[in-house]
Design a protein around this motif. Structure first.
Motif, PDB file in Angstrom:
ATOM      1  N   ALA A  39      11.700  -4.949  16.099  1.00 18.86           N
ATOM      2  CA  ALA A  39      12.055  -5.448  14.764  1.00 18.86           C
ATOM      3  C   ALA A  39      10.870  -5.313  13.806  1.00 18.86           C
ATOM      4  O   ALA A  39      11.022  -4.894  12.651  1.00 18.86           O
ATOM      5  N   GLU A  40       9.678  -5.655  14.282  1.00 18.22           N
ATOM      6  CA  GLU A  40       8.479  -5.543  13.444  1.00 18.22           C
ATOM      7  C   GLU A  40       8.181  -4.080  13.116  1.00 18.22           C
ATOM      8  O   GLU A  40       7.768  -3.751  11.998  1.00 18.22           O
ATOM      9  N   TYR A  41       8.410  -3.232  14.083  1.00 18.13           N
ATOM     10  CA  TYR A  41       8.174  -1.800  13.877  1.00 18.13           C
ATOM     11  C   TYR A  41       9.130  -1.268  12.807  1.00 18.13           C
ATOM     12  O   TYR A  41       8.726  -0.514  11.906  1.00 18.13           O
ATOM     13  N   GLU A  84       8.028  -2.230   9.350  1.00 15.82           N
ATOM     14  CA  GLU A  84       6.946  -1.387   8.844  1.00 15.82           C
ATOM     15  C   GLU A  84       7.496  -0.065   8.306  1.00 15.82           C
ATOM     16  O   GLU A  84       7.027   0.450   7.288  1.00 15.82           O
ATOM     17  N   ILE A  85       8.486   0.486   8.992  1.00 11.85           N
ATOM     18  CA  ILE A  85       9.117   1.725   8.517  1.00 11.85           C
ATOM     19  C   ILE A  85       9.766   1.495   7.149  1.00 11.85           C
ATOM     20  O   ILE A  85       9.673   2.332   6.238  1.00 11.85           O
ATOM     21  N   GLU A  86      10.405   0.332   6.976  1.00 16.77           N
ATOM     22  CA  GLU A  86      11.033   0.019   5.685  1.00 16.77           C
ATOM     23  C   GLU A  86       9.985  -0.122   4.594  1.00 16.77           C
ATOM     24  O   GLU A  86      10.205   0.276   3.449  1.00 16.77           O
TER      25      GLU A  86
END
Length: 672
Positions: A134-136, A139-141
């Protein structure tokens, strides 16, 4: 497609999308474009314009200029206008790293922007962070939100973009999930490419640069494979070995990385990153490309339209995405865990004298009657039908034709070389070491005519010497290596590479490309470099050159062999320098400083020293180095051990001495 290219056995260019950069078309089988980057201060309009003109007149089709902040990005307009005023309309590229705002300004002014995904939005503090999925995704967003405005501006203004990943600039996020790997480089670029595609923006070129040619080649291959798997198409590729250095080493390292990919038809534009004035990069690019471009390639040397006699193969016997040296047994000091040997071809000399051996690393001192042997001394010499009329130095050994070998009294120093099938019929053979020449696939039926390989197979005295008279010689030898692996033949192999080019620069590129490409595949337990004829050799001038001071052609060839092994990391014989090519961000005279550091450290065999002009090319870009010398401000240097800062803001007047102290503190120093 075969894994990552159109063919592993003949030259075929990889189909890519067409991209328009100003008036210049790139990709889609257009000529491979040549580019370089200015080293002037971008705020100095006239100096940048004049250096750009020198590059353009040397043959640059694209000129890149650094834009580290908004003010430099804005000044690109003045540079462009002045170039147009002087009649030059070559497309310009803005080099962007940490400043999205600068990219958005530049994209409205010039024809192309380059962004580095590792430091454009992502963080790079060399911290290990465990991201949940979810955190990854979050970061992409965040990247999408910050990157999309630039994509829209480029789309509106018709500006092209290079998504340029550097091995040393991978973000903490990518490093945490993928590590310091080629696939991490690929994913770093693919994230940005997916965002651009979502916006229906396709004017994109990609690059996967590293200072280590092995990492660089693997990353490009993986990128092609990933683009085809996900999009069923490839975007144009910009090839380069970053921080290649200067002189012979910089040219060889660049040729190995760029040339290996060009041989497989990969690459739409190239830049050679030398720590020299940028106009000197252009001739190296041209020497690389003339092997493939009909307009510049001499008759008979062009790769592009040569019919292949090499049989195709469906099964690949090695992994082209991860280095592993081919498994062999040892014959004397060749093969198995031994470093690759160097064989010097002295057969065209009228007589072999002690002075002859000086060119290949052996210096005879007459008063003491002793030999001084350098770290780059050939292991074997090939003398043809001549004996050496004096006692041989050290462990040096001699290869001769069988009739001459029969006459030798010291069979521990002399060894025969046979022609392919002639070995099976020979009555006299060495009990210890025999060399056997194989010309790989020189006709279309050759794959069925290598039955004598079964006679040689795993003979414990045989070293195979593979060469090819085909124009696609690298692919021919590579295919023979696969044949050996398929037949479970584990004899060691010496790579024989002959050059029929004319100038030292052309020979350098040829040797590095063809031999280096095979070494990067894990193939080769030795190398021997040679020339088409004695007459050709006599016409090659290697003395009086600025970057290549050599005693004679034999020293040139021997040094080239050791430099190829060094660049492929298969045999280390000298200090390695990872130095950036300089640009408008550089905070000191990079060429002068590199020369000074080289002069006091070039005896430190195996030590890797990075010399970087600024923090952009700082600890990340020198990821491969043992020690680093990085500009941190006007007149200030920061010293690193690996990626760790050891001393900050050292006065540049004493920084080289402090570097030596750092080497001493870490037991990496020996007195010259």
């Amino acid at each position: 497609m075969q894994l990552y290219c159109e063919s592993l056995t003949e030259y075929k260019r990889l189909p890519t999308r067409e991209v328009k950069i100003g008036h210049l078309l790139l990709g889609n089988f257009h000529p491979i474009r040549v580019q370089t980057m200015t080293t002037t201060d971008t705020m100095n309009t006239i100096a940048t314009v004049e250096q750009s003109i020198r590059c353009i007149e040397a043959g640059a089709e694209l000129v890149r200029i650094t834009a580290p902040s908004k003010k430099e990005a804005e000044n690109l307009l003045h540079i462009k206008n002045e170039l147009h005023k002087r009649g030059y309309h070559t497309p310009l590229v803005a080099d962007i790293h940490f400043t999205p705002n600068a990219a958005e300004i530049a994209a409205r002014i010039i024809e192309k922007v380059r962004v580095n995904p590792g430091n454009y939005v992502d963080k790079k503090k060399f911290e290990q962070i465990d991201y949940t999925d979810a955190e990854y995704a979050e970061e992409i967003e965040r990247i999408r939100e910050r990157f999309t405005p630039l994509v829209k501006i480029c789309k509106e203004y018709g500006t092209a973009m290079r998504i340029g990943t550097n091995h040393g600039s991978l973000s903490d996020r990518i490093m945490s999930r993928y590590g310091d790997t080629p696939i991490g480089m690929v994913e770093s670029a693919m994230e940005f490419l997916r965002i651009a595609r979502d916006e229906q923006y396709h004017q994109i070129i990609l690059s996967m640069k590293a200072s280590n040619p092995q990492v660089m080649v693997q990353a490009y291959r993986l990128l092609v494979q990933n683009m085809m798997a996900e999009f069923n198409e490839c975007y144009p590729l910009h090839l380069g070995v970053t921080e290649a250095g200067d002189g012979e080493d910089g040219r060889i390292k660049s040729a190995i990385g760029i040339g290996t990919l060009l041989e497989d038809g990969i690459g739409d534009t190239i830049r050679v990153s030398l720590t020299e004035d940028p106009e000197f990069e252009i001739p190296v690019c041209k020497d690389l490309l003339k092997r493939y471009e009909p307009a510049t390639s001499p008759k008979g040397l062009l790769r592009s339209n040569q019919p292949s006699t090499v049989p195709s193969t469906e099964k690949i016997t090695y992994n082209p995405f991860a280095y592993q040296r081919r498994e062999t047994f040892a014959v004397d000091n060749i093969g198995a865990r031994h470093v690759p040997v160097v064989i010097a071809d002295l057969s065209k000399l009228e007589a072999i004298t002690p002075e002859s051996l000086q060119s290949v690393g052996y210096l005879y001192d007459e008063p003491s009657d002793k030999w001084n042997i350098s770290d780059a001394a050939a292991d074997y010499i090939f003398t043809g039908n001549k004996m050496v009329p004096f006692a041989l130095p050290g462990t040096l050994k001699v290869i001769t034709y069988p009739a001459t070998w029969e006459e030798a009294t010291d069979k521990a120093k002399y060894f025969p070389i046979f022609g392919d099938s002639g070995y099976a019929a020979a009555t006299g053979k060495s009990d210890h070491l025999n060399f056997v020449m194989v010309d790989c696939f020189n006709d279309a039926t050759a794959v069925n005519n290598y039955t004598y390989l079964d006679v040689l197979a795993n003979d414990p005295t045989v070293v195979l010497c593979l060469s090819s008279t085909n124009q696609n010689a690298m692919q021919s030898v590579r295919r023979m290596m696969m044949e050996l692996q398929a037949r479970k033949i584990k004899n060691p192999v010496v790579l024989i590479t002959d050059s029929n080019w004319q100038t030292p620069d052309e020979h350098l590129i040829h040797f590095a490309t063809e031999t280096g490409a095979l070494l990067l595949e894990g193939f080769g337990d030795g190398i021997c470099l040679g020339y088409g004829s004695k007459a050709q050799m006599e016409n090659i001038q290697v003395t009086g050159r600025t970057y290549l001071p050599m005693k004679d052609l034999y020293q040139f060839t021997n040094n080239t062999a050791f430099s190829i092994l060094q660049a492929t990391r298969t045999r280390i014989s000298k200090t390695e320098y990872i130095s950036c090519p300089s640009c408008g961000r550089t905070l000191f005279d990079l060429q002068e400083t590199t020369a000074k550091i080289r002069s006091v450290t070039n005896h430190l065999k195996g030590v890797k020293i990075a010399i970087m002009g600024c923090i952009v090319n700082g600890p990340g870009e020198m990821a491969d180095a043992d020690f680093g010398y990085v500009g941190s401000g006007p007149g200030k240097i920061t010293l690193y051990k690996g990626k760790e800062v050891v001393k900050r803001n050292v006065d540049s007047n004493i920084a080289v001495e402090e570097l030596i102290n750092l080497l001493k503190d870490n037991e990496a120093w020996v007195e010259p």
